[in-house]
Each structure stands twice: as structure tokens, then as C-alpha cells.
Design a protein around this motif. Structure first.
Motif, PDB file in Angstrom:
ATOM      1  N   ASN A 426      10.643   1.697 -10.370  1.00 47.51           N
ATOM      2  CA  ASN A 426      10.655   1.107  -9.036  1.00 47.51           C
ATOM      3  C   ASN A 426       9.313   0.426  -8.853  1.00 47.51           C
ATOM      4  O   ASN A 426       8.261   1.056  -8.998  1.00 47.51           O
ATOM      5  N   VAL A 428       7.698  -0.346  -6.405  1.00 48.55           N
ATOM      6  CA  VAL A 428       6.846   0.191  -5.337  1.00 48.55           C
ATOM      7  C   VAL A 428       5.995   1.342  -5.852  1.00 48.55           C
ATOM      8  O   VAL A 428       4.844   1.520  -5.460  1.00 48.55           O
ATOM      9  N   HIS A 429       6.573   2.143  -6.764  1.00 52.18           N
ATOM     10  CA  HIS A 429       5.871   3.321  -7.278  1.00 52.18           C
ATOM     11  C   HIS A 429       4.859   2.929  -8.352  1.00 52.18           C
ATOM     12  O   HIS A 429       5.180   2.163  -9.267  1.00 52.18           O
ATOM     13  N   HIS A 436       2.856  11.462  -8.869  1.00 55.89           N
ATOM     14  CA  HIS A 436       3.099  11.100  -7.474  1.00 55.89           C
ATOM     15  C   HIS A 436       3.090  12.343  -6.587  1.00 55.89           C
ATOM     16  O   HIS A 436       2.560  12.304  -5.464  1.00 55.89           O
ATOM     17  N   ALA A 548       4.169   8.087   1.538  1.00 60.37           N
ATOM     18  CA  ALA A 548       4.091   6.626   1.437  1.00 60.37           C
ATOM     19  C   ALA A 548       2.746   6.175   0.865  1.00 60.37           C
ATOM     20  O   ALA A 548       2.692   5.286   0.008  1.00 60.37           O
ATOM     21  N   THR A 551       2.622   6.576  -2.807  1.00 61.07           N
ATOM     22  CA  THR A 551       3.585   5.791  -3.580  1.00 61.07           C
ATOM     23  C   THR A 551       2.950   4.523  -4.125  1.00 61.07           C
ATOM     24  O   THR A 551       3.048   4.206  -5.308  1.00 61.07           O
ATOM     25  N   ALA A 555       4.114   0.549   0.066  1.00 66.61           N
ATOM     26  CA  ALA A 555       4.995   1.518   0.720  1.00 66.61           C
ATOM     27  C   ALA A 555       4.563   1.864   2.137  1.00 66.61           C
ATOM     28  O   ALA A 555       5.328   2.508   2.868  1.00 66.61           O
ATOM     29  N   TRP A 556       3.370   1.499   2.541  1.00 68.68           N
ATOM     30  CA  TRP A 556       2.876   1.885   3.867  1.00 68.68           C
ATOM     31  C   TRP A 556       2.059   0.750   4.452  1.00 68.68           C
ATOM     32  O   TRP A 556       1.370   0.037   3.735  1.00 68.68           O
ATOM     33  N   ARG A 560       4.695  -0.192   9.586  1.00 68.74           N
ATOM     34  CA  ARG A 560       5.561   0.955   9.316  1.00 68.74           C
ATOM     35  C   ARG A 560       5.040   2.198  10.028  1.00 68.74           C
ATOM     36  O   ARG A 560       5.816   2.990  10.582  1.00 68.74           O
TER      37      ARG A 560
END
Length: 817
Positions: A426, A428-429, A436, A548, A551, A555-556, A560
């Protein structure tokens, strides 16, 4: 094995014959890995030796030398040929002509060639100026010509390396660190560079160079196998792409996995990550040892000059029971017995992370080899130490990796094995699943002041993606695993329910906030129904942010964050009910009443220390007394200064307060109708060593109350003699007023990093403010203190709002100092 072992002497020794034999070797399915690399090196050796002999004959004073990876006989299908034409300088023109007759056939075949022509003196001079050249020459191997010339260079280069090690090894360490910063960590990259990234083949070569210096050595266990696995992957990558590349690109991973006979690309990446982890950990250990040796060499002459002959004893500073600091590492105390102390691995890890120090390799291996497994459920001390480790911020990562490298994490948490080194495809990760989870705990440690149960937040951070090792929805699978793990770790039924809820719904807030209409009451109600309580909502909010942030950058965001905060505010409103009041205290036990009467009659403090069995989670009958601490009951006539005096005496005696309650107890009417005794019911544990005698505690408490014991001075002296190390910057303390918590008192809530003397400082500040502590409820969760003080004016009334706010601000400022 050489090329002549497989390919007959009658084959064409020229470029065409070599190319055909090379092709057959690389396409043989039966031979791969180290045998193929060795055979390819042997075949190439024979060919180059033939070229040398045909061009130069049995000439003296010149030799052909393989260096670098070729010098180690590790030729991948598309590897460069690293060659040095070594000569004595007697006939430079002839040597130049010889070089052309060797280099051009190599180029004609399209092989990559890294070449040089040097005398031994020139080679040594270049090596002194260029660290990479020196590293390549450490693996010099004779191919053809004058072998005495090659042997002389090898001896000289190794001698130079060992003599210059104090200067060259720091250069090499900096070179490795700079490369890691540029290329990233191999074990976390979706498209890693097998050679240049941290934990890759260049780092493995650097460890060989350190060993060659005789100054330090890398941990050998598993290192050769890890290096072999990376070389095997590089071989398969070269064959799959037909190019000399070290980057394992996404589009080529399936083909490389098939080439190696692996199930799929994820299996390939897990093997790569595991190998990189072994090399990276070996590098960490080795470079620490290099630094220790170099520091020792720099300091020892000065110490000897000051102290005369003889070697001074190495200083060992205690950190926890069975754990000490020595030479910048955390090691086991001489009296430590891992075979009798199953909590020792977690206690040592927590102490190391709190101090910001690495665990020594010897200590970790000794614990891995001899420590007994923890019982199920875990004792309370083990649970506390796990929470302390998770809440220690950035140093947690290195300590956790040390435990994982020796198999201790999978032994403590068997479910960890499914997420260990598991890639996340992914964009995002930026981390593997296991890293993680640890990163989320690191982020959660920064948010512990926002929640009333930091222990549950930290454990939820560790477990929230644990279901990714199982098929199906990882949140659903994770809920089941979290229940099992939480019960095994020793949380009670209510906490197990909260933890499983957090894991099940760890994506609920962010997904609802960004994908649903928050103005729809049904949306907010559904979240409230799933969460169930204000305290769980508070934890879920912090977990959402920590998850988040751990990640990746995408992600943040503040947007958000604002959406999630708005949703939390709305859900909190739905969950809001009647505010809880101060709980009514339980009726005093016979022992408590006896101590109170005795304190009234003697006019001084009376105390009792006794072991207290802790109920097993789930409501079963209590078992053996927990090693977390013992119950300390103190009864003392109500008077100013009791709280700071008692807390200060405990701090002086190195007693850690796990839980504490203070309340005023009315005496029986037949003793005194108006008499009031303060009853303190505390759970305490020795920081290390054994508990002091109750009589000694009472003597010091009497002195503290009458002012003859300078607690502040004693604590300051101890801190000066043994400065408490902090490996990270803890979140600042947070002091708030809960106006709805009680009608009879003002409730001051303190959330801070636990430290020796913390409760003494709080008590002293409250005493100076002139408020009366009606009752208190203190708990230590890992390294976090979560305390509530019910305070009143001298007349017994709640504080005015302005005074309460001022008191909270003053107390927070005091704790920041």
C-alpha cells in the motif's frame, strides 16, 4: 570448484568458448546459489588466467588480481569484474600493452569491468586516500602471474588496515550511515536496493572489514546465511531482468520469486526483510563494540597515568532489579538469574528503553537461552514492564529489535510471528506490519497525557493490526487475537473487552469522519453504539491519530484531524450522561480500624507491610502474591504535610508507588467522637533490592513529619550521585480540573511521567497552595502516573473555579521544572 571441474580443457579457451560455457552455467536449473557463484568465478578465473598467459607468458613482476566481490569469488550473473593489474614498475609500457590485451576481450563480451593498473606502492597510496579502494583490496585474490607480488600486497594492505583501524573504522561507520540515510532501510522498502540500502550487501561487506581489523567482530550467528540469501535474490534478479541491477522492483518480484521457487512476491520480500534485519542488527552491535573499544583505547592511557598500573574496575550503575548499565549498554547484574526470573527480559528491556541505552548482545542471548517462559496469565510486573517498554518513545524501537533478533518477542507474543517482516503493498504505508505496530506505540507514547488509561492505549497500539497475519478482515481477526493476547498478558475482563473493541474499531473514526455525513444523527449514534463509553472513545481517538501518524505522511493531516475531532465531539455528546461523583469509600477493614485506633492513641504514624495476593484476571480466586509490590498501610493523625512526608520517605527508600489511596477515617465513637485519622493504603515495590523494614520506614516517617529529615536534600544528593538517564523526551505533564467529577470537592487530575519523588513533589505543591487533600487515587501504569486528588479549602468546601484553575496551572508548571 573451478571451471575446469565442469568444462573440459578441449573447449575453446577464447572469448567464444568462455561465453558459451558461461551461458550453459547460468541456464542450468540444477545449480544455483553459492555453487553457481563459485563455479562462475572459477570459470572466469580460468579464462582470465588464459588471457594473461597468452599475452604475457611467465613474466615476473606482474600479476592479475581480483578484488571486491570477484575477489571473494561471489560472481552474480551480471556482476562487474573488479581487476587490478599489479606490476613492479620495471616496464610500464609492457604492462600497458598487457592491460589492453586483457581488458579488450572482456569488453568485447559486454561484461562490466572495473579495472586499474598499479604498483603495490601506488595501490597502498590510493587505498590510504580512498576508503572504498582499501575495502576492495581487503578481498584481493591472486588470479595469474607473479604470486609473490600479490601476496606482498595482501599482507601490506591488511597490515595498513589494522594499523589504521582507529582512523578508518569511524570513516567506514560514517560511510555506512550516510548510505543508509540516502537509500533507506532494506527491510522496510517495497522496492529495496539489495546492495546499497541499510542491511544490504554493502553492510555485510563492511562487517567483514571490521572483523579484518581485529578490533571488533560481528555476531556470527545467522549472518552468513542472511548474506547468502541476499546474494541468491540478486542472482535471480539478474537472470530475470538480464541487467546488472540491485533494485528489486515491484514488477519483477513475482518473476524473481518464481526463479527461487518461492510461493509469491510477499514470501520473497519476507525472506529479504529477515535477512536484512539480521545484517542490520549485526551492524548495530558491531559498531557499538567498535565505539566502546575506541573509547577505551583513548581513555585508558590517561587513566593509567592518573591511577598508576592496573586496570580500573568498570563502573556498573543499577537500573532495575537484576539490570545495570555498563560501558553505555544495559547488561545483567552479576546476581541476575534469568532461569529463576521470567520477568527479567521485559524488565531489562524496559530499563534500557527508559534510559535510552541499547541492550547488550550478551545479555539478550543469555536471556533467550536461559529465561523461563512467563506463566499464563502473566504476573502483574510483566504486564507493567511491557507497558513501560511500549511507552518509552523512540528508544523502544532499538530495544524491541534486539529482543526480536534473538526470538524473545515471538516467545512472549506467539501471534507476533505472523506479522513479523510482513510487507504492506500500500503506497500509504512506509513500514512492514511489525514495524508499523511499534511505530504506532511510539506515536501513542506521545499521546498518553490525553487518556486516563495509557496502558490500554499502548497495548492497543501494539495489537491494532495484529490480524493482518490472517485471512479476511484484519480488524475482525485482530479482535479475536487481541482478546486472547490481552487475557494472556493479564488484563482483567473489562480491560480485555476495551482492548478488543479498540482493535476491532481502530479504523472507525477516520473512515466515518471522511466518508459519512456527520450531520446525520444515525451516523453519530452508530459510532457511539460501537464505542460504548466515553473512556473507550478517548482511547480510540488517540489510537486513531497514533495509527495514522505511524502509517506515513499521506495518512494524516490537519484536515483529517479536524474531521475526526468533530466526530469525537459529537459522539461524546451522545455518550454523555450523569457525571460520576466521588465514590463512597468502602467500610474500613478490621486491620485498618486497628491501625487507626493505635495511631490515635500513640499520636504518631502506625504502619504495616504485608504481601497482598492479586486476583487473577477473570474473577478466579487469587493465586500467589504478585512480585509487583506489597501493600503498605499507614495510619496517622490528620495534620498538615502528611502526603509529602509519606511520599518523600518512600522515595528516599527507593520504593516505587504502584497504586495509592488516601482518605480520612472517622474513629469509632467509643474511642473518640470527633477524632479523624488519615489512612493511606499504598501498593509499593522496591526499585531494586529488597524492601526496607517497617520499623525503619516508621522511624524516617516520624522524622519527616517533625522536620528533622531533609527529604528534598536527600533526594537531591542521590540524584546528583546517580543522575537518572532519560532516553527520550517524555510528553509534558498535564494537570486539569474535572468540574463535574464531585459535588463535595475539586478534582485535580495529574498525568505525568513517573519518576522518583513525583508524588512527593505533588504533595509539597498542594501543601504550599494551602489546600486540603480530602482523598486521592494514584495509579502507575507502566511509566505513566495517572493521579486524581480531591481537594477542598480549609473549611472543607470545593475550590472556587478561578482558584482551581490557578492551582492546576501552578502544579503543572511545578512538574515541568
Amino acid at each position: 570448484m573451478t571451471g575446469t571441474d565442469t568444462y573440459t580443457e578441449t573447449e575453446d579457451p577464447g572469448p567464444g568458448g568462455y561465453a558459451a560455457a558461461r551461458l550453459r552455467l547460468l541456464t542450468e536449473d540444477a545449480r544455483s546459489g553459492p555453487p553457481r557463484r563459485s563455479a562462475l568465478a572459477g570459470l572466469t578465473d580460468d579464462w582470465l588466467a588464459g588471457l594473461f598467459a597468452a599475452a604475457a607468458g611467465p613474466a615476473k613482476g606482474v600479476s592479475l588480481v581480483a578484488v571486491g566481490g570477484y575477489g571473494r569469488a561471489e560472481l552474480s550473473p551480471r556482476s562487474d569484474l573488479d581487476l587490478v593489474l599489479l606490476h613492479d614498475g620495471s616496464d610500464p609500457a609492457a604492462v600497458a600493452a598487457l592491460a589492453d590485451r586483457i581488458w579488450y576481450p572482456v569488453w568485447d563480451l559486454g561484461l562490466s569491468l572495473d579495472h586499474s593498473v598499479r604498483t603495490p606502492a601506488e595501490a597502498r597510496t590510493t587505498a590510504a586516500e580512498d576508503l572504498k579502494v582499501h575495502l576492495g583490496l581487503l578481498d584481493a585474490r591472486h588470479l595469474a602471474g607473479d604470486s609473490t607480488l600479490t601476496a606482498g600486497l595482501r599482507t601490506a594492505v591488511l597490515t595498513d588496515w589494522r594499523n589504521q583501524a582507529p582512523k578508518r573504522l569511524p570513516e567506514l561507520r560514517d560511510l555506512c550511515a550516510e548510505r543508509a540515510a540516502r537509500q533507506g532501510e532494506l527491510r522496510y522498502l517495497l522496492e529495496p536496493d539489495l546492495k546499497e540500502a541499510r542491511g544490504g550487501l554493502r553492510d555485510a561487506t563492511a562487517l567483514r572489514a571490521v572483523a579484518a581489523s581485529w578490533l571488533a567482530d560481528a555476531p556470527r550467528e545467522g549472518l552468513a546465511d542472511a548474506r547468502r540469501r541476499l546474494l541468491d535474490v540478486r542472482d535471480a534478479l539478474h537472470l530475470a531482468t538480464g541487467r546488472a541491477t540491485d533494485r528489486l522492483a515491484l514488477q519483477e518480484q513475482d518473476q524473481v520469486a518464481a526463479e527461487l521457487g518461492l510461493l509469491d512476491a510477499d514470501t520473497l520480500l519476507r525472506q529479504v526483510y529477515e535477512a536484512a534485519g539480521v545484517i542490520a542488527y549485526a551492524g548495530d552491535v558491531t559498531w557499538r563494540e567498535v565505539g566502546r573499544v575506541l573509547r577505551s583505547r583513548a581513555v585508558r592511557p590517561r587513566l593509567r597515568a592518573l591511577l598508576g598500573a592496573g586496570r580500573p574496575a568498570t563502573e556498573r550503575s543499577p537500573l532495575a532489579e537484576g539490570v545495570v548499565e555498563q560501558d553505555g549498554e544495559v547488561v545483567l547484574a552479576r546476581a541476575a538469574r534469568p532461569d529463576r526470573d521470567p520477568v527479567l527480559p521485559l524488565r531489562a528491556a524496559a530499563a534500557a528503553a527508559q534510559a535510552g541505552l541499547p541492550l547488550s548482545l550478551h545479555a539478550v542471548r543469555r536471556m533467550a537461552a536461559t529465561a523461563r517462559p512467563l506463566p499464563t496469565p502473566w504476573p502483574a510486573e510483566a504486564r507493567e514492564q511491557l507497558v513501560t517498554l511500549l511507552g518509552s518513545g523512540r528508544p523502544t524501537v532499538e530495544v524491541w529489535e534486539a529482543l526480536e533478533a534473538e526470538g524473545l518477542i515471538s516467545r512472549l507474543l506467539p501471534d507476533w510471528e505472523r506479522v513479523r517482516c510482513r510487507p504492506q503493498r500500500n503506497a500509504v504505508h512506509i513500514w512492514t506490519v511489525d514495524r508499523h505496530l511499534i511505530e504506532t506505540a511510539v506515536r501513542a507514547s506521545e499521546l498518553t497525557r490525553r487518556v486516563g488509561r495509557p496502558d490500554l492505549l499502548l497495548v492497543a497500539a501494539l495489537l491494532h493490526d495484529i490480524g493482518k497475519g490472517w485471512p479476511g478482515d484484519h480488524s475482525v481477526a485482530g479482535e479475536i487475537i487481541a482478546k486472547d493476547v490481552a487475557a494472556r498478558v493479564g488484563f482483567d475482563r473489562a480491560d480485555v473487552t476495551v482492548l478488543s473493541t479498540l482493535v476491532r474499531h481502530h479504523l472507525l473514526l477516520v473512515e466515518t469522519a471522511t466518508r459519512r455525513d456527520l450531520d446525520d444523527p444515525a451516523t453519530v449514534r452508530s459510532v457511539a453504539d460501537a464505542v460504548g463509553s466515553q473512556s473507550t472513545l478517548e482511547l480510540l481517538h488517540a489510537l486513531t491519530e497514533a495509527d495514522a501518524l505511524a502509517t506515513g505522511p499521506a495518512a494524516w493531516s490537519s484536515w483529517r484531524g479536524s474531521l475526526v475531532a468533530d466526530l469525537v465531539r459529537r459522539v461524546r455528546g451522545v455518550l454523555a450522561g450523569a457525571a460520576p461523583d466521588e465514590p463512597e469509600p468502602a467500610a474500613p477493614t478490621a486491620e485498618q480500624e486497628r491501625l487507626a485506633v493505635e495511631a490515635f492513641r500513640t499520636g504518631g504514624p502506625v504502619l504495616a507491610l504485608r504481601a497482598q495476593a492479586e486476583p487473577v484476571p477473570g474473577g478466579e480466586p487469587p493465586g500467589e502474591p504478585e512480585p509487583l509490590g506489597v501493600e503498605l498501610l499507614i495510619a496517622v493523625p490528620d495534620r498538615p504535610g502528611v502526603l509529602p512526608a509519606v511520599a518523600g520517605v518512600l522515595a528516599v527508600h527507593r520504593l516505587t508507588v504502584r497504586t495509592a489511596e488516601l482518605r480520612a477515617l472517622r474513629l469509632p465513637e467509643d474511642v473518640d467522637e470527633d477524632g479523624t485519622i488519615l489512612l493511606l493504603d499504598w501498593r509499593v515495590a522496591a526499585e531494586y533490592g529488597s524492601l526496607p523494614q517497617a520499623a525503619r520506614l516508621r522511624t524516617d516517617l516520624v522524622r519527616a513529619l517533625d522536620g528533622s529529615l531533609d527529604i528534598a536534600g536527600r533526594l537531591a544528593e542521590r540524584d546528583a550521585a546517580y543522575p537518572r538517564r532519560r532516553g527520550w523526551t517524555a510528553p509534558p505533564p498535564r494537570v486539569t480540573v474535572d468540574p463535574a467529577a464531585s459535588r463535595h470537592a475539586t478534582v485535580i487530575e495529574v498525568r505525568a511521567q513517573d519518576a522518583p519523588g513525583l508524588l512527593h513533589r505533588i504533595g509539597t505543591a498542594l501543601e504550599k497552595a494551602g489546600v486540603r487533600v480530602r482523598s486521592m487515587h494514584v495509579s502507575t501504569l507502566g511509566a505513566n502516573a495517572v493521579d486524581a486528588f480531591y481537594v477542598t479549602t480549609g473549611a472543607g468546601a470545593p475550590l472556587p473555579d478561578a482558584d482551581a484553575s490557578s492551582l492546576a496551572g501552578m502544579l503543572e508548571e511545578t512538574l515541568r521544572e
